[in-house]
Every structure is written in structure tokens, then in C-alpha cells.
Design a protein around this motif. Structure first.
Motif, PDB file in Angstrom:
ATOM      1  N   ASP A 169       0.826  -1.207   0.000  1.00  0.00           N
ATOM      2  CA  ASP A 169       0.000   0.000   0.000  1.00  0.00           C
ATOM      3  C   ASP A 169       0.863   1.262   0.000  1.00  0.00           C
ATOM      4  N   THR A 170       1.895   1.265   0.809  1.00  0.00           N
ATOM      5  CA  THR A 170       2.768   2.440   0.893  1.00  0.00           C
ATOM      6  C   THR A 170       3.391   2.750  -0.453  1.00  0.00           C
ATOM      7  N   ALA A 171       3.936   1.746  -1.113  1.00  0.00           N
ATOM      8  CA  ALA A 171       4.618   1.963  -2.391  1.00  0.00           C
ATOM      9  C   ALA A 171       3.656   2.377  -3.498  1.00  0.00           C
ATOM     10  N   LYS A 172       2.605   1.617  -3.684  1.00  0.00           N
ATOM     11  CA  LYS A 172       1.699   1.910  -4.807  1.00  0.00           C
ATOM     12  C   LYS A 172       0.948   3.214  -4.588  1.00  0.00           C
ATOM     13  N   ASN A 173       0.546   3.495  -3.352  1.00  0.00           N
ATOM     14  CA  ASN A 173      -0.172   4.746  -3.092  1.00  0.00           C
ATOM     15  C   ASN A 173       0.741   5.959  -3.193  1.00  0.00           C
ATOM     16  N   ALA A 174       2.007   5.793  -2.847  1.00  0.00           N
ATOM     17  CA  ALA A 174       2.958   6.896  -3.022  1.00  0.00           C
ATOM     18  C   ALA A 174       3.081   7.245  -4.494  1.00  0.00           C
ATOM     19  N   ILE A 175       3.209   6.234  -5.325  1.00  0.00           N
ATOM     20  CA  ILE A 175       3.297   6.483  -6.767  1.00  0.00           C
ATOM     21  C   ILE A 175       2.025   7.184  -7.244  1.00  0.00           C
ATOM     22  N   VAL A 222       4.544  -4.682  -7.904  1.00  0.00           N
ATOM     23  CA  VAL A 222       5.733  -4.431  -8.730  1.00  0.00           C
ATOM     24  C   VAL A 222       5.332  -4.174 -10.176  1.00  0.00           C
ATOM     25  N   ALA A 223       4.370  -4.910 -10.684  1.00  0.00           N
ATOM     26  CA  ALA A 223       3.913  -4.696 -12.064  1.00  0.00           C
ATOM     27  C   ALA A 223       3.424  -3.258 -12.239  1.00  0.00           C
ATOM     28  N   PHE A 224       2.696  -2.740 -11.259  1.00  0.00           N
ATOM     29  CA  PHE A 224       2.250  -1.346 -11.322  1.00  0.00           C
ATOM     30  C   PHE A 224       3.440  -0.392 -11.256  1.00  0.00           C
ATOM     31  N   ILE A 225       4.330  -0.620 -10.315  1.00  0.00           N
ATOM     32  CA  ILE A 225       5.485   0.264 -10.135  1.00  0.00           C
ATOM     33  C   ILE A 225       6.334   0.296 -11.402  1.00  0.00           C
ATOM     34  N   GLU A 226       6.446  -0.838 -12.068  1.00  0.00           N
ATOM     35  CA  GLU A 226       7.263  -0.897 -13.286  1.00  0.00           C
ATOM     36  C   GLU A 226       6.642  -0.157 -14.466  1.00  0.00           C
ATOM     37  N   THR A 227       5.390   0.260 -14.354  1.00  0.00           N
ATOM     38  CA  THR A 227       4.784   1.073 -15.420  1.00  0.00           C
ATOM     39  C   THR A 227       5.211   2.528 -15.325  1.00  0.00           C
ATOM     40  N   VAL A 228       5.775   2.906 -14.186  1.00  0.00           N
ATOM     41  CA  VAL A 228       6.154   4.297 -13.950  1.00  0.00           C
ATOM     42  C   VAL A 228       7.403   4.639 -14.749  1.00  0.00           C
ATOM     43  N   LYS A 229       7.339   5.760 -15.413  1.00  0.00           N
ATOM     44  CA  LYS A 229       8.482   6.279 -16.168  1.00  0.00           C
ATOM     45  C   LYS A 229       9.059   7.472 -15.415  1.00  0.00           C
ATOM     46  N   PRO A 230      10.329   7.748 -15.585  1.00  0.00           N
ATOM     47  CA  PRO A 230      10.908   8.905 -14.894  1.00  0.00           C
ATOM     48  C   PRO A 230      10.110  10.185 -15.107  1.00  0.00           C
ATOM     49  N   ASP A 231       9.603  10.382 -16.329  1.00  0.00           N
ATOM     50  CA  ASP A 231       8.828  11.597 -16.619  1.00  0.00           C
ATOM     51  C   ASP A 231       7.566  11.694 -15.767  1.00  0.00           C
ATOM     52  N   ASP A 232       7.007  10.553 -15.391  1.00  0.00           N
ATOM     53  CA  ASP A 232       5.784  10.569 -14.575  1.00  0.00           C
ATOM     54  C   ASP A 232       6.016  11.252 -13.232  1.00  0.00           C
ATOM     55  N   LEU A 233       7.237  11.193 -12.737  1.00  0.00           N
ATOM     56  CA  LEU A 233       7.556  11.760 -11.425  1.00  0.00           C
ATOM     57  C   LEU A 233       8.231  13.127 -11.510  1.00  0.00           C
TER      58      LEU A 233
END
Length: 169
Positions: free
Chosen positions: A62-68, A97-108
Motif C-alpha cells: 500500500d505504501t509503495a503503490k499509493n505513493a506512486i 511491482v507490475a504497477f510500479i514498473e509502469t512508472v516512467k521517470p517523466d511521470d515523477l
């Protein structure tokens, strides 16, 4: 490597979940070798008022995915806390992890200045993105990963610091 919000999140979370999967694997092997019930490990806790192993993994997720989700415009998946066995914990980790791996540097990009408000029963706190990540997210994430490690170690699973830190280099 430049220190960015991406560098502080995606690789850290991915590494933490890789460690958690390895800890669960070792716990399963330990239980099989010793004839210990996996349910005993699944429900183990360090103190009566603390969450069990399963809850520690759920909170890390929850902490990781909600932070993203809070730091980007991406919608974090909703995962009910209904895991009943080790296979389901592995699946939750895989989905996170599958969700986190969709994140691109530009997203952040720019998320260090984004306002993030958290509401607790008796407290409402607003952070900028950088403070949210550094003062709340990372300490919370590592608290739950560490507590999962501690529960398994306390139950006799033969794990050590290298299992927590993972491969270097």
C-alpha cells in the motif's frame, strides 16, 4: 546517477519487494524442512498490537503503490487485504511491482513540489512531494519490510542481512 524522485522510488520499491519475495521463499523452505505450519508464519507477529507478517507485506504494498499514485497522475491499483496464504502474498507483491514498473521517470518529474495531503483519525498533514517521500513514504515502507524480516527471523527462518539488502553492484 542523478538523485531524482524516480531514483528514490521505483528502484527502492522494486528492490524491497525483491527482498520480500526472497524472504517468503526462505520461509516456505524453512517450513517445509522443519514441518512448521505456513499459517503459523503467515499469522506471526512481534507483539500483540502489531500487524502479522501478512499485514506487513500488505502495508509495504500500500505504501509503495499509493505513493506512486499520489506523486503522479497514475491511478494506484486497489488491492483488498484478503490474502490467505503465501501464494497470495507473492501475487500481491507481483501486482504491486507490475504497477510500479509502469512508472516512467517523466511521470515523477516535478513531483517534489506537488502537495500531498494525508488524513489520519486526529491529524491532517500536507507535505510537498519531496518531504512526503523522505519523511513518510520511505520510512514507512522500510519499517514494514524490516518488520516482515524481523518476524521471520524471530520465528527461526535462517535469513540474514544479505537477504534484506540483496545483491550489491
Amino acid at each position: 546517477m542523478q538523485l531524482t524522485m524516480y531514483a528514490l522510488t521505483v528502484p527502492a520499491f522494486t528492490r524491497g519487494f525483491t527482498a520480500l519475495n526472497g524472504l517468503l521463499d526462505k520461509a516456505e523452505a524453512f517450513a517445509a524442512d522443519r514441518g512448521t505450519s505456513l499459517a503459523e508464519l503467515f499469522d506471526a507477529r512481534l507483539a500483540p498490537d502489531m500487524l502479522p507478517l501478512s499485514g506487513q507485506i500488505q502495508r509495504a504494498s500500500d505504501t509503495a503503490k499509493n505513493a506512486i499514485g499520489r506523486l503522479t497522475s497514475l491511478e494506484a491499483p486497489r488491492l483488498p487485504d484478503d490474502e490467505q496464504d503465501f501464494a497470495a502474498l507473492h501475487e500481491r507483491i507481483a501486482r504491486t511491482v507490475a504497477f510500479i514498473e509502469t512508472v516512467k521517470p517523466d511521470d515523477l518529474d516535478g513531483s517534489e513540489t506537488r502537495d500531498v495531503t494525508l488524513s489520519f483519525p486526529n491529524l491532517k498533514v500536507t507535505f510537498n512531494g519531496a518531504d512526503y517521500l523522505l519523511q513518510f513514504v520511505l520510512p514507512n515502507f522500510y519499517f514494514h519490510v524490516t518488520t516482515a524480516y524481523d518476524i521471520l527471523r524471530h520465528k527461526g527462518v535462517p535469513i540474514g542481512k544479505a537477504d534484506f539488502i540483496g545483491r550489491l553492484g
